[in-house]
Scaffold this active site. Structure first.
Site, short mmCIF file in Angstrom:
data_model
loop_
_atom_site.label_atom_id
_atom_site.label_comp_id
_atom_site.label_asym_id
_atom_site.label_seq_id
_atom_site.Cartn_x
_atom_site.Cartn_y
_atom_site.Cartn_z
N LYS A 86 16.44 104.38 -62.12
CA LYS A 86 15.54 105.04 -61.17
C LYS A 86 16.17 105.02 -59.77
CE LYS A 86 11.37 104.32 -63.83
NZ LYS A 86 10.40 103.37 -64.32
N ASP A 91 3.09 106.76 -59.91
CA ASP A 91 2.96 106.71 -61.37
C ASP A 91 1.57 107.20 -61.79
OD1 ASP A 91 4.49 106.32 -63.56
OD2 ASP A 91 4.33 104.14 -63.61
N GLN A 124 7.12 98.37 -62.25
CA GLN A 124 7.57 98.55 -63.63
C GLN A 124 6.71 97.71 -64.58
OE1 GLN A 124 10.27 100.64 -64.52
NE2 GLN A 124 9.67 100.22 -66.62
#
Ligand code: NAD
Length: 310
Positions: free
Chosen positions: A70, A137, A114
């Protein structure tokens, strides 16, 4: 209709098979390049460089690879990347303190924590602590609520990537029967909401569903996100259906190494499906591309608020 699918039956069989496989890698690369061009334009216009903070707690090797990838992609599109690698023993309060700092930092437009998190940390408390306009997200209750109400918000990256792949082969999904196998907050539920927004008739199957195979066989669009490799066999698929395989499982390979497989038995599904995503090279690359897309969207929204109040 996308050029990915040659419709002429006169084409050699190998090309027809090639045309069935949705090229997630290529579509993700095109999206990433587009984000890169738009970031350059955004910065040229005098706006702050979009910044993405990624937080990893613990040292799960797979998560470390995802997080590093990422960061590489974030730099590639000209954004700032802020990495926070915390020890496995991090407490929930320590993580919430970091999120509060990231929420307040004007250089950061997107925050991604994450998953999965260590057992001592409640993932719901953490995702809800991220300011909704930085929740790239899209997993917090504000963005999840917006999605369920069908109003604009930040859409979770993986289902958004699946939708883009579907749109590469379907101009219009109105009236199609979409079956989503898997009902997680991360993939299955937001996927179902997105398909509903596309005017599909949506069925969601999960671990307690009794007739998943029969439901799958009725699907014009089948999205599978269970993490159970090999769950969906060729005879689960309606001829001509579009199959999106979200699952990623690492299994032993013949050469003594490991390889990634999806939830769908690809070789059985390929001759039956109209279109299908491979694993790897399908949904996976789209997830990161959509994260970059969402971060730019978040930076634009922040700038629009700043412009309106100045
Ligand atoms: P999860 O474990 O949170 O949810 C799995 C869902 O599948 C649950 O709703 C469960 O009820 C359902 N399920 C499990 N077994 C089933 C069965 N036999 N029949 C019907 N339903 C069943 O998982 P998740 O986070 O949604 O991820 C699912 C898969 O997608 C995993 O393999 C994960 O690694 C992968 N994934 C991939 C990406 C990507 O970028 N490609 C992103 C996120 C998740």
């Amino acid at each position: 209709m996308s050029m990915l699918f040659p419709e002429k039956s006169s084409e050699p069989a190998s090309q027809i098979v090639d045309g069935k496989i949705i090229d997630g890698k290529g579509i993700a690369r095109a999206l990433t390049d587009q984000v890169g061009r738009e970031v350059a334009k955004f910065v040229e216009q005098g706006n702050t460089i979009p910044g993405l903070a990624v937080v990893l707690v613990g040292n799960d090797p797979a998560s470390e690879v995802y997080v590093k990838n990422k960061a590489i992609q974030t730099h590639r599109v000209g954004m700032r990347s802020f990495m926070h690698m915390l020890p496995q023993s991090t407490s929930q309060d320590e993580l919430l303190d970091l999120i509060a700092q990231l929420n307040a930092n004007p250089k950061i437009h997107g925050i991604l924590v994450q998953l999965p998190l260590p057992a001592q940390i409640d993932p719901v408390a953490v995702t809800n602590a991220i300011a909704p306009h930085k929740d790239v997200d899209g997993l917090g209750e504000v963005n999840a609520g917006r999605l369920s109400l069908g109003i604009d918000g930040i859409v979770p990256c993986t289902p958004l990537g699946c939708l883009m792949l579907l749109k590469s082969v379907h101009e219009d999904m109105t009236g199609k029967h979409a079956v989503v196998i898997g009902a997680s907050n991360l993939v299955g539920k937001p996927m179902a909401q997105l398909l509903l927004k596309e005017n599909c008739t949506v069925t969601v199957a999960h671990i307690h569903t009794r007739n998943t195979k029969e439901l799958a066989r009725e699907a014009d669009i089948l999205v599978v996100a269970t993490g159970k490799s090999g769950l969906v066999r060729g005879d689960w698929i309606k001829p001509g259906a579009t199959v999106i395989d979200v699952g990623i499982t690492r299994v032993p390979a013949e050469n003594g190494k490991t390889r990634l497989v999806g939830d769908v038995v690809f070789d059985e599904a390929l001759p039956v499906a109209g279109h299908i995503t491979p694993v790897p090279g399908g949904v996976g690359p789209m997830t990161i591309a959509c994260l970059l897309h969402n971060t730019l969207q978040a930076a634009r929204a922040t700038q629009a608020v700043a412009d309106a109040s100045s």
